[in-house]
Design an enzyme around this catalytic site. Structure first.
Site, short mmCIF file in Angstrom:
data_model
loop_
_atom_site.label_atom_id
_atom_site.label_comp_id
_atom_site.label_asym_id
_atom_site.label_seq_id
_atom_site.Cartn_x
_atom_site.Cartn_y
_atom_site.Cartn_z
N ARG A 132 0.46 45.55 78.57
CA ARG A 132 -0.76 46.54 78.53
C ARG A 132 -1.03 46.57 77.00
O ARG A 132 -0.72 47.76 76.64
CB ARG A 132 -0.67 47.79 79.21
CG ARG A 132 -1.63 48.79 79.33
CD ARG A 132 -1.42 50.10 80.09
NE ARG A 132 -2.53 50.93 80.26
CZ ARG A 132 -2.65 51.66 79.22
NH1 ARG A 132 -1.90 51.72 77.90
NH2 ARG A 132 -3.52 52.54 78.94
N SER A 150 -3.63 50.74 90.94
CA SER A 150 -3.23 51.95 90.62
C SER A 150 -3.71 52.97 91.80
O SER A 150 -4.73 52.41 92.33
CB SER A 150 -3.81 52.47 89.33
OG SER A 150 -3.58 51.63 88.23
N LYS A 193 -0.97 57.37 78.10
CA LYS A 193 -2.09 56.57 78.77
C LYS A 193 -3.09 57.44 78.97
O LYS A 193 -3.25 58.35 79.79
CB LYS A 193 -1.48 56.06 80.19
CG LYS A 193 -2.25 54.97 80.92
CD LYS A 193 -1.60 54.59 82.23
CE LYS A 193 -2.39 53.36 82.73
NZ LYS A 193 -3.61 53.84 83.42
#
Length: 220
Positions: free
Chosen positions: A47, A118, A147
């Site tokens: 990511r 998610s 995040k």
């Protein structure tokens, strides 16, 4: 070939990382991943957000990490970037609620690649299950600074509601603010594993941190 039991088995410790978590250093990112895999990480997700890497540099980093994953029989996922996942022929792609529709992702990646999505509510989780997601990342479990788009924490209680709604078969990993101190709560609420960033990337020993998390997950 996608196999749900294999996926569940590999999701015990799910490490999410990008150069932004490692001082924007590709070399440090690779080194931390190497140590984490040695400690038992079963799934790695690239990511890379807000870094200065070009598309080609990100692809090369992905190849390096993917090769390390193969050496350790670790699943390799790419976050959001479907084109990169297809180019690398990653084991999986993970998308958020605001990204491409799940059906579109499946059409692009084919039937062999895992798709994770998610979910922060029961409704999102049910939609992901009905849409054919192979696994869901549920959170945020706790407050996190790793995040920025993690959303308000739903806690283990929220994960438990989602587990009850989707049933026992769909693999679930909890994510967001998970540490050695609270990982057990997440698994006790019904998660098959824990997804972490800083708990490993900022640890004095990424290998030891991964080993400790795996021991906690397996103790449930």
């Amino acid at each position: 070939m996608r196999d749900r039991q294999t996926l569940r088995d590999k999701m015990g410790v799910y490490f999410v990382i990008g150069t932004q978590d490692c001082g924007f250093s590709r070399e440090k990112t690779v080194e931390i991943v190497r140590e984490a895999l040695a400690g038992g990480v079963g799934t790695l997700q690239l990511r890379d957000k807000g870094s200065e890497l070009t598309s080609e540099e990100r692809c090369e980093l992905g190849r390096q990490l993917q090769e390390l994953c193969r050496e350790h029989q670790t699943l390799f996922f790419v976050n959001d970037d479907v084109d990169l996942a297809v180019r690398l022929q990653a084991d999986g792609i993970h998308v958020g609620q605001d990204d491409m529709h799940l059906a579109e992702v499946r059409a692009m990646v084919g039937e062999a690649m895992y798709i994770g999505i998610s979910a922060g509510t029961v409704e999102e989780a049910i939609a992901a299950k009905n849409g054919g997601a192979d696994c869901i990342g549920v959170g945020a479990m706790f407050a996190t600074s790793s995040k920025a788009d993690a959303g308000e924490p739903i806690g283990p209680a929220g994960l438990r509601e989602i587990r009850e709604a989707v049933g026992a078969e769909l693999p679930i990993v909890g994510i967001g603010g998970i540490t050695l101190e609270n990982a057990k709560q997440v698994c006790q609420a019904g998660a098959d594993g824990v997804a972490v960033i800083s708990a490993i990337s900022r640890a004095e020993s990424p290998k030891q941190a991964a080993e400790d998390l795996l021991r906690i997950v397996r103790s449930i």
